[in-house]
Design a protein around this motif. Sequence first.
Motif, PDB file in Angstrom:
ATOM      1  N   LEU A  97       0.838  -1.188   0.000  1.00 20.48           N
ATOM      2  CA  LEU A  97       0.000   0.000   0.000  1.00 20.48           C
ATOM      3  C   LEU A  97       0.878   1.243   0.000  1.00 20.48           C
ATOM      4  O   LEU A  97       1.891   1.291   0.708  1.00 20.48           O
ATOM      5  N   GLU A 101      -2.937   5.175   0.845  1.00 20.76           N
ATOM      6  CA  GLU A 101      -3.923   4.146   0.534  1.00 20.76           C
ATOM      7  C   GLU A 101      -4.319   3.349   1.773  1.00 20.76           C
ATOM      8  O   GLU A 101      -3.529   3.212   2.706  1.00 20.76           O
ATOM      9  N   THR A 103      -6.888  -0.363   2.807  1.00 24.47           N
ATOM     10  CA  THR A 103      -7.717  -1.472   2.333  1.00 24.47           C
ATOM     11  C   THR A 103      -8.989  -1.474   3.167  1.00 24.47           C
ATOM     12  O   THR A 103      -8.960  -1.239   4.377  1.00 24.47           O
ATOM     13  N   ASP A 134      -8.421  -3.239  -8.372  1.00 22.05           N
ATOM     14  CA  ASP A 134      -8.004  -2.973  -6.991  1.00 22.05           C
ATOM     15  C   ASP A 134      -8.824  -3.770  -5.983  1.00 22.05           C
ATOM     16  O   ASP A 134      -8.960  -3.371  -4.829  1.00 22.05           O
ATOM     17  N   ARG A 158      -8.766  -1.692  -2.451  1.00 21.88           N
ATOM     18  CA  ARG A 158      -7.693  -0.733  -2.200  1.00 21.88           C
ATOM     19  C   ARG A 158      -8.213   0.640  -2.610  1.00 21.88           C
ATOM     20  O   ARG A 158      -8.684   0.802  -3.733  1.00 21.88           O
TER      21      ARG A 158
END
Length: 169
Positions: A97, A101, A103, A134, A158
């Motif tokens: 990541l 970013e 998740t 993603d 993501r």
Amino acid sequence: MQSTESGVAPSTNGTRPRTMGFTEIKSWLRHRHPMLYLDRVLDYEPGTRLVAALAVSAQMDAIAGHFPERAIFPASHLSQAFAQAGIILFQLSTSRLAEDELTLVGTMNSRFLRIVVPGDNVVITVTADRVMDDTFFFSGRAVVENKAVAAFRANLVRRKVADMGEQWW
């Protein structure tokens, strides 16, 4: 597949298990105490699977009030540990990541088969099902002493933090 004394099957690629200790796990996850559940990665193969360990202790914050007269590790926390194993496998299978970013769990289906209590050593195995843009689709199960305690199927997405909208807090 045969399993070893640790409950981990040999890597499918025939190599020795690849492991991660707690310090390295922290480098792959944004979670911190009390929401960081994985103690160790016992083996992984990018794009294929990851096997992680969680040692349930009576001293965990989640156990304190769940329930005082008969401690049970919350299923929601077991789901979080499963998601954390998936987050690491997602990154190992694609890329780390970026600083901007995160998740997020898109969906999760779970089935809980037995309770988990202090003293249990949970082994979580996650398998990469597919990666689409993603989004990472994965499934797996959690076992204690070779007995299934839960089964999961989920996906992670993501996202850039800026794309999540204005922060309300």
